[in-house]
Design a protein around this motif. Structure first.
Motif, PDB file in Angstrom:
ATOM      1  N   GLU A 175       0.818  -1.206   0.000  1.00  0.00           N
ATOM      2  CA  GLU A 175       0.000   0.000   0.000  1.00  0.00           C
ATOM      3  C   GLU A 175       0.860   1.268   0.000  1.00  0.00           C
ATOM      4  O   GLU A 175       0.428   2.310  -0.491  1.00  0.00           O
ATOM      5  CB  GLU A 175      -0.977  -0.046   1.171  1.00  0.00           C
ATOM      6  N   TYR A 176       2.088   1.166   0.500  1.00  0.00           N
ATOM      7  CA  TYR A 176       3.028   2.286   0.375  1.00  0.00           C
ATOM      8  C   TYR A 176       3.333   2.534  -1.097  1.00  0.00           C
ATOM      9  O   TYR A 176       3.329   3.678  -1.570  1.00  0.00           O
ATOM     10  CB  TYR A 176       4.313   1.963   1.138  1.00  0.00           C
ATOM     11  N   LEU A 177       3.579   1.442  -1.843  1.00  0.00           N
ATOM     12  CA  LEU A 177       3.845   1.572  -3.275  1.00  0.00           C
ATOM     13  C   LEU A 177       2.625   2.112  -4.016  1.00  0.00           C
ATOM     14  O   LEU A 177       2.758   2.941  -4.927  1.00  0.00           O
ATOM     15  CB  LEU A 177       4.259   0.210  -3.839  1.00  0.00           C
ATOM     16  N   LEU A 178       1.435   1.674  -3.623  1.00  0.00           N
ATOM     17  CA  LEU A 178       0.215   2.176  -4.252  1.00  0.00           C
ATOM     18  C   LEU A 178       0.001   3.660  -3.957  1.00  0.00           C
ATOM     19  O   LEU A 178      -0.434   4.422  -4.837  1.00  0.00           O
ATOM     20  CB  LEU A 178      -0.995   1.375  -3.762  1.00  0.00           C
ATOM     21  N   ARG A 179       0.339   4.069  -2.756  1.00  0.00           N
ATOM     22  CA  ARG A 179       0.148   5.477  -2.389  1.00  0.00           C
ATOM     23  C   ARG A 179       1.085   6.401  -3.152  1.00  0.00           C
ATOM     24  O   ARG A 179       0.714   7.502  -3.559  1.00  0.00           O
ATOM     25  CB  ARG A 179       0.339   5.677  -0.883  1.00  0.00           C
ATOM     26  N   HIS A 180       2.321   5.971  -3.351  1.00  0.00           N
ATOM     27  CA  HIS A 180       3.342   6.866  -3.898  1.00  0.00           C
ATOM     28  C   HIS A 180       3.670   6.593  -5.365  1.00  0.00           C
ATOM     29  O   HIS A 180       4.352   7.410  -5.991  1.00  0.00           O
ATOM     30  CB  HIS A 180       4.612   6.775  -3.054  1.00  0.00           C
ATOM     31  N   GLY A 181       3.224   5.461  -5.900  1.00  0.00           N
ATOM     32  CA  GLY A 181       3.407   5.215  -7.323  1.00  0.00           C
ATOM     33  C   GLY A 181       4.747   4.663  -7.730  1.00  0.00           C
ATOM     34  O   GLY A 181       4.857   3.915  -8.691  1.00  0.00           O
ATOM     35  N   ASN A 182       5.802   5.012  -7.017  1.00  0.00           N
ATOM     36  CA  ASN A 182       7.125   4.444  -7.274  1.00  0.00           C
ATOM     37  C   ASN A 182       7.983   4.594  -6.019  1.00  0.00           C
ATOM     38  O   ASN A 182       7.627   5.342  -5.100  1.00  0.00           O
ATOM     39  CB  ASN A 182       7.816   5.111  -8.473  1.00  0.00           C
ATOM     40  N   VAL A 183       9.076   3.896  -5.989  1.00  0.00           N
ATOM     41  CA  VAL A 183       9.973   3.945  -4.828  1.00  0.00           C
ATOM     42  C   VAL A 183      11.399   4.189  -5.299  1.00  0.00           C
ATOM     43  O   VAL A 183      12.352   3.633  -4.754  1.00  0.00           O
ATOM     44  CB  VAL A 183       9.887   2.642  -3.997  1.00  0.00           C
ATOM     45  N   LYS A 184      11.543   5.038  -6.324  1.00  0.00           N
ATOM     46  CA  LYS A 184      12.877   5.320  -6.849  1.00  0.00           C
ATOM     47  C   LYS A 184      13.784   5.921  -5.786  1.00  0.00           C
ATOM     48  O   LYS A 184      15.000   5.721  -5.817  1.00  0.00           O
ATOM     49  CB  LYS A 184      12.761   6.263  -8.043  1.00  0.00           C
ATOM     50  N   HIS A 185      13.191   6.666  -4.861  1.00  0.00           N
ATOM     51  CA  HIS A 185      13.994   7.289  -3.814  1.00  0.00           C
ATOM     52  C   HIS A 185      14.555   6.265  -2.831  1.00  0.00           C
ATOM     53  O   HIS A 185      15.458   6.593  -2.048  1.00  0.00           O
ATOM     54  CB  HIS A 185      13.150   8.323  -3.053  1.00  0.00           C
ATOM     55  N   LEU A 186      14.033   5.033  -2.868  1.00  0.00           N
ATOM     56  CA  LEU A 186      14.520   3.990  -1.957  1.00  0.00           C
ATOM     57  C   LEU A 186      15.449   3.002  -2.647  1.00  0.00           C
ATOM     58  O   LEU A 186      16.101   2.206  -1.973  1.00  0.00           O
ATOM     59  CB  LEU A 186      13.329   3.217  -1.364  1.00  0.00           C
ATOM     60  N   LYS A 187      15.504   3.031  -3.967  1.00  0.00           N
ATOM     61  CA  LYS A 187      16.275   2.042  -4.707  1.00  0.00           C
ATOM     62  C   LYS A 187      17.729   2.471  -4.869  1.00  0.00           C
ATOM     63  O   LYS A 187      18.029   3.652  -5.054  1.00  0.00           O
ATOM     64  CB  LYS A 187      15.658   1.778  -6.078  1.00  0.00           C
ATOM     65  N   ILE A 188      18.609   1.505  -4.794  1.00  0.00           N
ATOM     66  CA  ILE A 188      20.030   1.724  -5.024  1.00  0.00           C
ATOM     67  C   ILE A 188      20.351   1.258  -6.436  1.00  0.00           C
ATOM     68  O   ILE A 188      20.048   0.124  -6.805  1.00  0.00           O
ATOM     69  CB  ILE A 188      20.880   0.942  -3.999  1.00  0.00           C
ATOM     70  N   ALA A 189      20.944   2.130  -7.216  1.00  0.00           N
ATOM     71  CA  ALA A 189      21.263   1.778  -8.597  1.00  0.00           C
ATOM     72  C   ALA A 189      22.311   0.672  -8.628  1.00  0.00           C
ATOM     73  O   ALA A 189      23.310   0.709  -7.897  1.00  0.00           O
ATOM     74  CB  ALA A 189      21.768   3.009  -9.340  1.00  0.00           C
ATOM     75  N   SER A 190      22.066  -0.328  -9.456  1.00  0.00           N
ATOM     76  CA  SER A 190      23.049  -1.402  -9.611  1.00  0.00           C
ATOM     77  C   SER A 190      24.190  -0.925 -10.502  1.00  0.00           C
ATOM     78  O   SER A 190      24.001  -0.082 -11.388  1.00  0.00           O
ATOM     79  CB  SER A 190      22.389  -2.646 -10.223  1.00  0.00           C
ATOM     80  N   ILE A 191      25.371  -1.436 -10.273  1.00  0.00           N
ATOM     81  CA  ILE A 191      26.544  -1.058 -11.055  1.00  0.00           C
ATOM     82  C   ILE A 191      27.193  -2.318 -11.586  1.00  0.00           C
ATOM     83  O   ILE A 191      26.984  -3.414 -11.052  1.00  0.00           O
ATOM     84  CB  ILE A 191      27.553  -0.256 -10.199  1.00  0.00           C
ATOM     85  N   PRO A 192      27.983  -2.215 -12.661  1.00  0.00           N
ATOM     86  CA  PRO A 192      28.641  -3.405 -13.202  1.00  0.00           C
ATOM     87  C   PRO A 192      29.512  -4.089 -12.158  1.00  0.00           C
ATOM     88  O   PRO A 192      30.035  -3.443 -11.236  1.00  0.00           O
ATOM     89  CB  PRO A 192      29.487  -2.844 -14.352  1.00  0.00           C
ATOM     90  N   PHE A 193      29.674  -5.404 -12.321  1.00  0.00           N
ATOM     91  CA  PHE A 193      30.391  -6.178 -11.311  1.00  0.00           C
ATOM     92  C   PHE A 193      31.823  -5.695 -11.141  1.00  0.00           C
ATOM     93  O   PHE A 193      32.387  -5.733 -10.050  1.00  0.00           O
ATOM     94  CB  PHE A 193      30.361  -7.669 -11.671  1.00  0.00           C
TER      95      PHE A 193
END
Length: 517
Positions: free
Chosen positions: A453-471
């Motif tokens: 329901e947090y995701l439904l309320r805010h539409g996305n969680v980009k502010h919580l995601k950590i960008a993946s980087i090459p190995f």
């Protein structure tokens, strides 16, 4: 004032903003244990007023009928499942073949599911709209729904997910610190050869998935569905959250980002189960104790070789306990008097019965969790996929022992059963670990609902995601390469200067000697 308290409370409840979301859940893998695991989540969504469209190989029964529930039955993909799992039992010695077989099995199932009329209509009919997608991550092909609807998406799994999924969502990955269940590592002090094999296997499987299996999925989608779709790999990376059953007892302990929810700890074990009068009488009257024996839903006891089946029967015959065996046929040849067979068993209710002494299991994660939370020690006999890794964790956690079905003997089976029953340390450790995983600020179901329901309320969680980087960046390989180059250059310059200085010194000495002469 008190007279207005109740009306005001009712008014505040009525005025509180409520939002019923339209949710599409795609649980595509034809395996009952995968399907039943998520049912508490579906029930809670419905109870909270959400509309749920569920694509499933195992529709919920009429007891779960709800006006907001629509189920799309794709159980037709079960028609060759039995023969499939009978074949895969012979692949355990070849881990790469086992991984490949799993993906091929899922790919064949999802191809047929996408062609099912109701599923195809969801993708092609523009009138369908949803607010949230839930996709079983072990079937990445189904991320085509992410492209079709372009709404927030939660990846889910009834066990721990592969390392690339953790990487996409931002969780740390490392083949030795956070190993997969396919090739478990007992500890970081394992021999250098084993660690090298695990790291190499991890690298090969990653690249095989990225370049071969993804290409197979993309090709299947292009053949099955009209239109152009991005690569499955790209769509999979767009998942906003991950709900995974990463149980700290049976999986590696891994730090999670805020977009990951662990469903471990009784997620699917809270619902009361009915137990038949006949079965309850059998359990109640077995004061000497009962051993429960089940190989789960994918490994069929009826498919065991006659030799292996007789090993179980001979061992059971020599034990002073009753045996309850989940067996898929009406009769069992050479059945001992102390053995009762049952086609289907309310496993949770049975494991909670006071007379259950031990559980013989194939090592499926849900079965082991149910045994653990019931405080019952286990004898694990793994057959394929994650079961071997789970069995290793059973040993590491001290809640049971492991046997190998390929070399199993009557004496070995009997000794293992008596060990877990008569040695109280196994039952005590099971109870202790159950306390650990159940002691959390909210239940896994509450946690999953809040995040949904947090995701439904805010539409996305980009502010919580950590960008993946090459190995190579994750492991500082590029920085180490630069450092090594600089160091080599420094050493070369130092060597050149010293060599030049020594050469000049020698030349000066030669000149001095000539002058003296």
């Amino acid at each position: 004032m008190k007279a207005f308290t109740v009306p005001l409370l009712l008014l505040s409840v009525c005025l509180y903003p409520c939002y019923g979301a339209r949710i599409l859940a795609v649980i595509a893998v034809p395996s009952y244990s995968h399907q039943v695991f998520f049912r508490p989540l579906w029930r809670e969504y419905l109870a909270r007023g959400h509309e749920l469209t569920l694509i499933t190989t195992d529709p919920m029964s009429s007891e779960d009928h709800h006006p907001n529930l629509r189920q799309i039955d794709v159980s037709m993909v079960y028609d060759n499942a039995e023969a499939t799992f009978d074949h895969v039992m012979n692949l355990r010695s070849d881990k790469f073949a086992e991984v490949n077989f799993l993906f091929e099995y899922v790919l064949n199932a999802t191809r047929r599911e996408l062609m099912q009329p109701d599923v195809h209509d969801l993708l092609m009919n523009k009138s369908h709209e949803f607010d949230l997608l839930i996709i079983e991550d072990i079937a990445p092909e189904m991320y085509v729904f992410k492209h079709r609807f372009d709404v927030p998406c939660i990846a889910v799994a009834s066990f721990d997910v592969p390392p690339w999924t953790h990487e996409f969502i931002g969780n740390p990955v490392h083949p030795l610190i956070y190993p997969t269940a396919i090739i478990p590592i007992n500890n970081l002090h394992d021999g250098v050869i084993k660690r090298f094999v695990i790291v190499l296997f991890d690298f090969i499987v990653r690249k095989y998935y990225e370049y071969y299996l993804i290409a197979r999925m993309d090709h299947m989608i292009s053949e099955t569905l009209p239109g152009n779709y991005p690569s499955v790999l790209e769509l999979q990376q767009r998942a906003d959250m991950l709900f995974t059953n990463a149980n700290p007892v049976f999986s590696c302990v891994r730090p999670f980002t805020q977009t990951t929810v662990s469903l471990a700890g009784g997620f699917h074990t809270n619902r009361a189960q009915n137990i038949s009068k006949d079965l309850l009488t059998f359990l109640d009257d077995s004061s000497e104790g009962v051993i429960y024996f089940s190989l789960g839903t994918n490994v069929k006891s009826k498919l065991l070789s006659k030799k292996l089946r007789n090993i179980f029967l001979d061992a059971f015959r020599q034990l002073p306990y009753k045996i309850l065996w989940k067996f898929e046929l009406d009769s069992l040849e050479n059945q001992p008097e102390n053995v009762k067979i049952i086609k289907w068993c309310p496993q949770q209710a049975v494991l909670r019965h006071k007379n259950i002494k031990a559980f013989i299991s194939q090592g499926g994660l849900q079965s082991l969790e149910e045994s653990l939370l019931s405080g019952v020690p286990v004898v694990t006999i793994p057959f394929f996929f994650d079961q071997e890794g789970n069995a290793k964790q059973v040993i590491a956690s001290g809640i049971g022992v492991e046997l190998m079905y390929e070399t199993l003997t009557v004496a070995e089976l009997k000794a293992a059963i008596l060990e877990v029953i008569l040695n109280a340390k196994y039952r005590n450790m099971a109870r202790k670990h159950a306390e650990f995983i159940m002691d959390r600020p909210m239940t896994p179901l509450q946690d999953a609902i809040w995040h949904t329901e947090y995701l439904l309320r805010h539409g996305n969680v980009k502010h919580l995601k950590i960008a993946s980087i090459p190995f190579y960046q994750y492991y500082y390989l590029d920085l180490m390469a630069i450092t090594l180059c600089v160091l080599c250059l420094f050493m070369y310059i130092t060597y050149f200067l010293i060599k030049t200085m020594i050469g000049n010194l020698n030349n000066n000495q030669k000149i001095s000697k000539r002058k003296i002469q």
